[in-house]
Motif scaffolding. Structure first.
Motif, PDB file in Angstrom:
ATOM      1  N   UNK A   1      18.416  -6.625  -3.543  1.00 19.30           N
ATOM      2  CA  UNK A   1      19.313  -7.196  -2.540  1.00 19.30           C
ATOM      3  C   UNK A   1      20.778  -6.858  -2.802  1.00 19.30           C
TER       4      UNK A   1
ATOM      5  N   UNK B   1      28.943  -3.930   4.171  1.00 20.06           N
ATOM      6  CA  UNK B   1      28.749  -3.076   2.997  1.00 20.06           C
ATOM      7  C   UNK B   1      27.424  -2.339   3.048  1.00 20.06           C
ATOM      8  N   UNK B   2      26.788  -2.401   4.199  1.00 16.85           N
ATOM      9  CA  UNK B   2      25.526  -1.694   4.367  1.00 16.85           C
ATOM     10  C   UNK B   2      25.421  -1.255   5.821  1.00 16.85           C
TER      11      UNK B   2
ATOM     12  N   UNK C   1      18.187   3.441  16.044  1.00 20.32           N
ATOM     13  CA  UNK C   1      18.795   2.149  15.749  1.00 20.32           C
ATOM     14  C   UNK C   1      19.834   2.285  14.647  1.00 20.32           C
TER      15      UNK C   1
ATOM     16  N   UNK D   1      13.750   5.679   8.109  1.00 19.85           N
ATOM     17  CA  UNK D   1      15.121   5.552   7.657  1.00 19.85           C
ATOM     18  C   UNK D   1      15.765   6.935   7.606  1.00 19.85           C
TER      19      UNK D   1
ATOM     20  N   UNK E   1      21.109  -8.692   1.468  1.00 20.03           N
ATOM     21  CA  UNK E   1      20.804  -7.418   2.111  1.00 20.03           C
ATOM     22  C   UNK E   1      20.260  -7.611   3.523  1.00 20.03           C
TER      23      UNK E   1
ATOM     24  N   UNK F   1      21.486   6.034   4.856  1.00 17.51           N
ATOM     25  CA  UNK F   1      22.227   4.871   4.384  1.00 17.51           C
ATOM     26  C   UNK F   1      23.669   5.337   4.280  1.00 17.51           C
TER      27      UNK F   1
ATOM     28  N   UNK G   1      22.836   1.472   8.108  1.00 20.69           N
ATOM     29  CA  UNK G   1      21.733   2.421   8.079  1.00 20.69           C
ATOM     30  C   UNK G   1      21.380   2.848   9.506  1.00 20.69           C
TER      31      UNK G   1
ATOM     32  N   UNK H   1      24.200  -4.636  -2.846  1.00 26.04           N
ATOM     33  CA  UNK H   1      24.739  -3.895  -1.724  1.00 26.04           C
ATOM     34  C   UNK H   1      24.148  -2.504  -1.621  1.00 26.04           C
ATOM     35  N   UNK H   2      23.864  -2.125  -0.394  1.00 26.67           N
ATOM     36  CA  UNK H   2      23.458  -0.740  -0.177  1.00 26.67           C
ATOM     37  C   UNK H   2      22.008  -0.429  -0.418  1.00 26.67           C
TER      38      UNK H   2
ATOM     39  N   UNK I   1      10.494  -7.978   3.510  1.00 24.82           N
ATOM     40  CA  UNK I   1      11.017  -8.599   4.728  1.00 24.82           C
ATOM     41  C   UNK I   1       9.941  -8.610   5.814  1.00 24.82           C
TER      42      UNK I   1
ATOM     43  N   UNK J   1      18.182   4.401  11.791  1.00 29.09           N
ATOM     44  CA  UNK J   1      16.730   4.533  11.826  1.00 29.09           C
ATOM     45  C   UNK J   1      16.314   5.255  13.105  1.00 29.09           C
TER      46      UNK J   1
ATOM     47  N   UNK K   1      20.049  -7.212   7.289  1.00 30.94           N
ATOM     48  CA  UNK K   1      20.517  -6.217   8.236  1.00 30.94           C
ATOM     49  C   UNK K   1      20.350  -6.710   9.665  1.00 30.94           C
TER      50      UNK K   1
ATOM     51  N   UNK L   1      18.444   0.579   0.833  1.00 30.22           N
ATOM     52  CA  UNK L   1      17.766   1.135   1.996  1.00 30.22           C
ATOM     53  C   UNK L   1      16.493   0.358   2.288  1.00 30.22           C
ATOM     54  N   UNK L   2      16.215   0.238   3.585  1.00 28.94           N
ATOM     55  CA  UNK L   2      15.006  -0.449   4.026  1.00 28.94           C
ATOM     56  C   UNK L   2      13.927   0.571   4.361  1.00 28.94           C
TER      57      UNK L   2
ATOM     58  N   UNK M   1      10.180  -8.450  10.039  1.00 23.72           N
ATOM     59  CA  UNK M   1      10.985  -8.311  11.239  1.00 23.72           C
ATOM     60  C   UNK M   1      10.076  -8.434  12.448  1.00 23.72           C
TER      61      UNK M   1
END
Lengths: 109, 114
Positions: free
Chosen positions: B97, A30-31, A86, A45, A95, A48, A33, B99-100, B33, A35, A97, B102-103, B35
């Motif tokens: 958090x 459901x997500x 990416x 980004x 959320x 989306x 994206x 759905x959907x 987050x 990059x 990813x 953007x990061x 990474x």
């Protein structure tokens, strides 16, 4: 867990050329994206796009969720488009990813 | 103003040392987050906090400890650094958090352990 594959792994273009980058994923998401990581390491980004089509200038993206793939189109490429692209998929309650391995694009003048 | 900012940008240290990386976001986001990007550019999530609560904790050595004093800050402390910890560490944030979301990423911290 979800597997994300991107192709091609590397791509060299002449300035002005068009290209299509692909992202395949192994489960419904459901997500999704896209990059761009520029040569200086910055992650930007781009889109989306868990489904459908979007456009932003020379870039556009399409995701066909039922067939578990997404495409990123770059038209009239410029040297500033160089870097790694990416695809990241996932979502859920946290959320989270998962990133693909990327496509390294080099645009030559 | 930078939306997601990390400090330091570069960190060079000896094996066995303890170091921290700081991250701050001014986007009003609830979720942050960490990474890790290895030498082959592979990006993998380590941790996520939503409104100061830990919600994602991947298989990461317990030498790595995140701390979120408030929802605008997420720091990463690493004890007893090892050679294999050398990587680029990215902080990111999202609105929430659901759905959907953007990061948005910070500019990264390149950690080199000698």
């Amino acid at each position: 867990g979800i597997q994300v594959e991107q192709s091609p792994p590397d791509l060299i273009l002449q300035e002005g050329a068009n290209s299509t980058l692909r992202c395949n994923f192994s489960d419904s998401v459901n997500n999704l994206q896209w990059f761009h990581q520029n040569p200086w390491g910055q992650l930007i980004n781009l889109f989306y796009i868990p489904s459908g089509t979007k456009q932003n200038g020379r870039l556009s993206a399409t995701t066909v969720a039922t067939e578990r793939y997404s495409l990123l189109y770059i038209s009239s490429s410029q040297t500033t488009d160089s870097g790694v692209y990416f695809c990241a998929v996932g979502g859920g309650a946290t959320n989270k990813l998962i990133f693909g391995t990327g496509t390294l694009l080099a645009v030559q003048p | 103003d930078t939306a997601v900012s990390q400090t330091p940008k570069y960190l060079v240290t000896q094996m066995g040392n303890d170091k921290s990386i700081k991250c701050e976001q001014n986007l009003g986001h609830d979720t942050m987050y960490w990474y890790k990007q290895d030498s082959k550019k592979f990006l993998k999530i380590m941790f996520s906090y939503n409104n100061k609560e830990l919600i994602i904790n991947e298989t990461v050595p317990n030498r790595f400890s995140p701390k979120s004093p408030d929802k605008a800050h997420l720091n990463l402390h690493i004890n007893s650094l090892e050679l294999g910890d050398s990587a680029v560490y990215f902080c990111a944030s999202s609105l929430g958090t659901s759905r959907g979301e953007k990061l948005f990423f910070g500019s990264g911290t390149q950690l080199s352990v000698l």
